[in-house]
Design a protein around this motif. Structure first.
Motif, PDB file in Angstrom:
ATOM      1  N   LEU A 197     -13.396  32.142 -20.025  1.00 18.21           N
ATOM      2  CA  LEU A 197     -12.326  33.006 -20.526  1.00 18.21           C
ATOM      3  C   LEU A 197     -11.641  32.398 -21.749  1.00 18.21           C
ATOM      4  CD1 LEU A 197     -10.688  35.569 -20.209  1.00 18.21           C
ATOM      5  CD2 LEU A 197      -9.166  34.339 -18.633  1.00 18.21           C
ATOM      6  N   ALA A 198     -11.414  31.083 -21.702  1.00 21.35           N
ATOM      7  CA  ALA A 198     -10.778  30.403 -22.840  1.00 21.35           C
ATOM      8  C   ALA A 198     -11.683  30.446 -24.070  1.00 21.35           C
ATOM      9  CB  ALA A 198     -10.441  28.968 -22.465  1.00 21.35           C
ATOM     10  N   ASP A 199     -12.987  30.268 -23.874  1.00 23.17           N
ATOM     11  CA  ASP A 199     -13.919  30.317 -24.995  1.00 23.17           C
ATOM     12  C   ASP A 199     -13.950  31.707 -25.628  1.00 23.17           C
ATOM     13  OD1 ASP A 199     -14.544  27.686 -24.629  1.00 23.17           O
ATOM     14  OD2 ASP A 199     -16.388  28.081 -23.490  1.00 23.17           O
ATOM     15  N   ILE A 200     -13.985  32.734 -24.788  1.00 26.30           N
ATOM     16  CA  ILE A 200     -13.998  34.106 -25.312  1.00 26.30           C
ATOM     17  C   ILE A 200     -12.713  34.411 -26.066  1.00 26.30           C
ATOM     18  CG2 ILE A 200     -13.986  36.537 -24.657  1.00 26.30           C
ATOM     19  CD1 ILE A 200     -15.879  35.870 -22.377  1.00 26.30           C
ATOM     20  N   THR A 201     -11.573  34.013 -25.480  1.00 26.78           N
ATOM     21  CA  THR A 201     -10.280  34.275 -26.123  1.00 26.78           C
ATOM     22  C   THR A 201     -10.171  33.570 -27.463  1.00 26.78           C
ATOM     23  OG1 THR A 201      -9.231  34.504 -23.954  1.00 26.78           O
ATOM     24  CG2 THR A 201      -7.783  34.127 -25.834  1.00 26.78           C
ATOM     25  N   PHE A 202     -10.569  32.293 -27.504  1.00 23.43           N
ATOM     26  CA  PHE A 202     -10.492  31.546 -28.767  1.00 23.43           C
ATOM     27  C   PHE A 202     -11.401  32.164 -29.828  1.00 23.43           C
ATOM     28  CE2 PHE A 202     -12.248  28.323 -31.614  1.00 23.43           C
ATOM     29  CZ  PHE A 202     -11.083  27.832 -32.193  1.00 23.43           C
ATOM     30  N   ALA A 203     -12.638  32.502 -29.465  1.00 22.85           N
ATOM     31  CA  ALA A 203     -13.578  33.076 -30.426  1.00 22.85           C
ATOM     32  C   ALA A 203     -13.063  34.406 -30.957  1.00 22.85           C
ATOM     33  CB  ALA A 203     -14.948  33.244 -29.774  1.00 22.85           C
ATOM     34  N   LEU A 204     -12.501  35.242 -30.079  1.00 26.29           N
ATOM     35  CA  LEU A 204     -11.966  36.530 -30.515  1.00 26.29           C
ATOM     36  C   LEU A 204     -10.795  36.348 -31.477  1.00 26.29           C
ATOM     37  CD1 LEU A 204     -12.018  38.836 -27.353  1.00 26.29           C
ATOM     38  CD2 LEU A 204     -13.165  39.228 -29.547  1.00 26.29           C
ATOM     39  N   MET A 205      -9.882  35.444 -31.139  1.00 25.93           N
ATOM     40  CA  MET A 205      -8.719  35.223 -32.008  1.00 25.93           C
ATOM     41  C   MET A 205      -9.136  34.647 -33.351  1.00 25.93           C
ATOM     42  SD  MET A 205      -5.913  33.717 -29.293  1.00 25.93           S
ATOM     43  CE  MET A 205      -4.713  33.503 -30.612  1.00 25.93           C
ATOM     44  N   PHE A 206     -10.061  33.698 -33.308  1.00 23.82           N
ATOM     45  CA  PHE A 206     -10.497  33.066 -34.554  1.00 23.82           C
ATOM     46  C   PHE A 206     -11.167  34.082 -35.484  1.00 23.82           C
ATOM     47  CE2 PHE A 206     -13.670  30.773 -37.093  1.00 23.82           C
ATOM     48  CZ  PHE A 206     -12.863  29.834 -37.711  1.00 23.82           C
ATOM     49  N   CYS A 207     -12.087  34.867 -34.927  1.00 19.46           N
ATOM     50  CA  CYS A 207     -12.801  35.857 -35.763  1.00 19.46           C
ATOM     51  C   CYS A 207     -11.894  37.003 -36.193  1.00 19.46           C
ATOM     52  CB  CYS A 207     -14.008  36.398 -35.002  1.00 19.46           C
ATOM     53  SG  CYS A 207     -15.267  35.161 -34.624  1.00 19.46           S
ATOM     54  N   SER A 208     -10.956  37.383 -35.319  1.00 20.35           N
ATOM     55  CA  SER A 208     -10.087  38.519 -35.622  1.00 20.35           C
ATOM     56  C   SER A 208      -9.186  38.243 -36.822  1.00 20.35           C
ATOM     57  CB  SER A 208      -9.234  38.866 -34.409  1.00 20.35           C
ATOM     58  OG  SER A 208     -10.024  39.327 -33.342  1.00 20.35           O
ATOM     59  N   ILE A 209      -8.837  36.983 -37.028  1.00 21.31           N
ATOM     60  CA  ILE A 209      -7.994  36.647 -38.187  1.00 21.31           C
ATOM     61  C   ILE A 209      -8.669  37.077 -39.482  1.00 21.31           C
ATOM     62  CG2 ILE A 209      -7.031  34.736 -39.521  1.00 21.31           C
ATOM     63  CD1 ILE A 209      -6.569  33.270 -36.866  1.00 21.31           C
ATOM     64  N   PHE A 210      -9.936  36.751 -39.635  1.00 19.17           N
ATOM     65  CA  PHE A 210     -10.651  37.074 -40.869  1.00 19.17           C
ATOM     66  C   PHE A 210     -10.929  38.570 -40.988  1.00 19.17           C
ATOM     67  CE2 PHE A 210     -11.657  32.673 -39.790  1.00 19.17           C
ATOM     68  CZ  PHE A 210     -11.336  32.034 -40.972  1.00 19.17           C
ATOM     69  N   VAL A 211     -11.239  39.203 -39.863  1.00 18.43           N
ATOM     70  CA  VAL A 211     -11.478  40.643 -39.893  1.00 18.43           C
ATOM     71  C   VAL A 211     -10.198  41.382 -40.268  1.00 18.43           C
ATOM     72  CG1 VAL A 211     -12.097  42.651 -38.501  1.00 18.43           C
ATOM     73  CG2 VAL A 211     -13.377  40.524 -38.247  1.00 18.43           C
ATOM     74  N   ALA A 212      -9.075  40.975 -39.654  1.00 19.21           N
ATOM     75  CA  ALA A 212      -7.798  41.622 -39.956  1.00 19.21           C
ATOM     76  C   ALA A 212      -7.398  41.407 -41.412  1.00 19.21           C
ATOM     77  CB  ALA A 212      -6.709  41.087 -39.024  1.00 19.21           C
ATOM     78  N   ALA A 213      -7.633  40.200 -41.921  1.00 15.71           N
ATOM     79  CA  ALA A 213      -7.301  39.921 -43.325  1.00 15.71           C
ATOM     80  C   ALA A 213      -8.132  40.793 -44.263  1.00 15.71           C
ATOM     81  CB  ALA A 213      -7.522  38.445 -43.627  1.00 15.71           C
ATOM     82  N   THR A 214      -9.416  40.937 -43.966  1.00 21.02           N
ATOM     83  CA  THR A 214     -10.283  41.768 -44.800  1.00 21.02           C
ATOM     84  C   THR A 214      -9.844  43.229 -44.766  1.00 21.02           C
ATOM     85  OG1 THR A 214     -12.147  40.289 -44.386  1.00 21.02           O
ATOM     86  CG2 THR A 214     -12.665  42.486 -45.217  1.00 21.02           C
ATOM     87  N   LEU A 215      -9.557  43.721 -43.560  1.00 23.12           N
ATOM     88  CA  LEU A 215      -9.069  45.101 -43.447  1.00 23.12           C
ATOM     89  C   LEU A 215      -7.753  45.281 -44.203  1.00 23.12           C
ATOM     90  CD1 LEU A 215      -9.799  45.719 -39.657  1.00 23.12           C
ATOM     91  CD2 LEU A 215     -10.925  46.869 -41.573  1.00 23.12           C
ATOM     92  N   GLY A 216      -6.892  44.259 -44.154  1.00 30.17           N
ATOM     93  CA  GLY A 216      -5.603  44.355 -44.838  1.00 30.17           C
ATOM     94  C   GLY A 216      -5.731  44.425 -46.347  1.00 30.17           C
TER      95      GLY A 216
END
Length: 402
Positions: A169-188
């Protein structure tokens, strides 16, 4: 005859930039960045893909590599196309190719095999997320990222098995948060670029409306000038000279102009004298000290809209020079009127500027000068300046379309 191409370069920088919108330019940059990322990961992870090929059926590794890296690299080639829709198409294909590879791994995995190093595909799910951000709606981009990350993290966990039992669960959460930062920045940034394009379009429409109001004011001035220069001068000529041939021609010309006003129409052509008079008037109304040089002229008729537009662009160019070139700057406007060809070059010896540094919301150059001339079939404009050497040159040109 002086034309745009005749102006010395003097290491000048021109304002004639690419006409693409901000969002299109940004989209091309993102596509090239993603393609470069796929190329780098291919070079880094190729040994790992080959080493872990035994974990799955023989067909999965070559198929997955071709599908994932081939579609990712295709975004870079799509960025060279004139239409940015191909970036979105290849980006969507790359996104779902990565997702398909991650999900199909479960079908190809040899359940009897474990490997502590996991699977190479889990190293870069965020890159597929960037491709999704550039090509898909935001909700779908995050949905794809979530499914992909969960799938690859589960694959790592089950491959490691009892050899290395990590906090899933910790690995999934960390990977999602890490990748989401770049995806959100690109969308922004993509959304910001679209807002900028919309704001610029709105500003251009407002500038066009203001130009229409200005055109009506010019027509009122034309009516006042006709009354003063035509009617009153004709009456004075009759009183002084009587019924002479010159007075008759002058009166007939004035009556024809009055008829055009009564019929709610305006002159459709100007002869060379009236064209030069309007261009001179446009420049001297802004700067009485400007030097006007007529390099060449010929007996020809020019479309009235061309002369009106060129006069308005020249007036704006002189106004910009008066405002920004400095109080001691001198200005020279060189006019060349030939058959089916008009060239106007305004130059000053002021402080100069960097055209690339002009803010997008400053419409004086983009709309009132370059935009005006480009609205004419056969019209063009170029503004050159150099902040270091000083001086600015504005070149307006019109050639009759074939």
């Amino acid at each position: 005859m002086t034309t745009i191409d005749d102006i010395p370069s003097r290491k000048l920088r021109s304002t004639t930039h690419d006409d693409n919108t901000s969002s299109e330019r940004l989209l091309r940059t993102v596509a090239r960045f993603v393609a470069a990322g796929y190329l780098i990961y291919f070079a880094i992870l190729l040994p790992d893909f080959l080493r872990t090929a035994y974990v799955t059926e023989s067909w999965w590794t070559p198929t997955a590599m071709i599908a994932v890296f081939g579609t990712g690299l295709s975004m870079g080639f799509a960025s060279l196309a004139a239409d940015t829709k191909w970036i979105r198409v290849t980006g969507a294909v790359a996104t779902f190719a990565f997702l398909a590879a991650a999900l199909s791994w479960w079908l190809a995995w040899d359940t009897s095999v474990v490997d502590t190093n996991g699977m190479p595909l889990a190293s870069f799910p965020g890159l597929a997320g960037l491709a999704a951000a550039a090509s898909l709606p935001s909700w779908l981009a995050f949905a794809q990222l979530t499914v992909t990350v969960v799938s690859v993290q589960l694959s790592i966990n089950i491959l490691r098995g009892p050899l290395l039992d990590g906090p899933l669960l910790a690995d999934i959460t960390f990977a999602l948060m890490f990748c989401s930062i770049f995806v959100a920045a690109t969308l922004g940034v993509i959304r910001t670029a679209r807002i900028l394009d919309s704001t610029r379009d709105t500003t251009h429409r407002q500038a066009a409306t203001e130009a229409a109001v200005s055109a009506r004011a010019v027509e009122r001035e034309r009516f006042d000038a006709l009354i003063h220069d035509g009617v009153l001068s004709s009456l004075l000529a009759v009183a002084r000279l009587g019924r002479t041939e010159g007075v008759i021609r002058q009166t007939e010309h004035t009556l024809a102009q009055l008829d055009s006003l009564r019929n709610h129409s305006s002159a459709t052509t100007f002869d060379v004298d009236e064209a030069l008079a309007r261009l001179r008037s446009a420049a001297t109304n802004v700067d009485e000290e400007i030097e006007i040089a007529v390099e060449s002229r010929t007996d020809a008729l020019y479309p009235a809209e061309v002369i009106r537009t060129a006069s308005a662009a020249l007036a704006e160019a002189v106004r910009n020079s008066v405002t920004h070139a400095g109080s001691d700057a001198t200005r020279v406007a060189t006019l060349s009127l030939r058959k089916d060809d008009i060239s106007i070059v305004l130059s000053d010896d002021g402080s100069g500027f960097d055209p690339a540094s002009v803010a997008p919301h400053r419409m004086g150059i983009a709309v009132s000068i370059v935009g005006r001339m480009r609205s004419l079939p056969g019209g063009s404009a170029r503004v050159d300046s150099d902040k270091n050497d000083g001086g600015t040159t504005v070149a307006l040109h019109w050639s009759a379309p074939s």
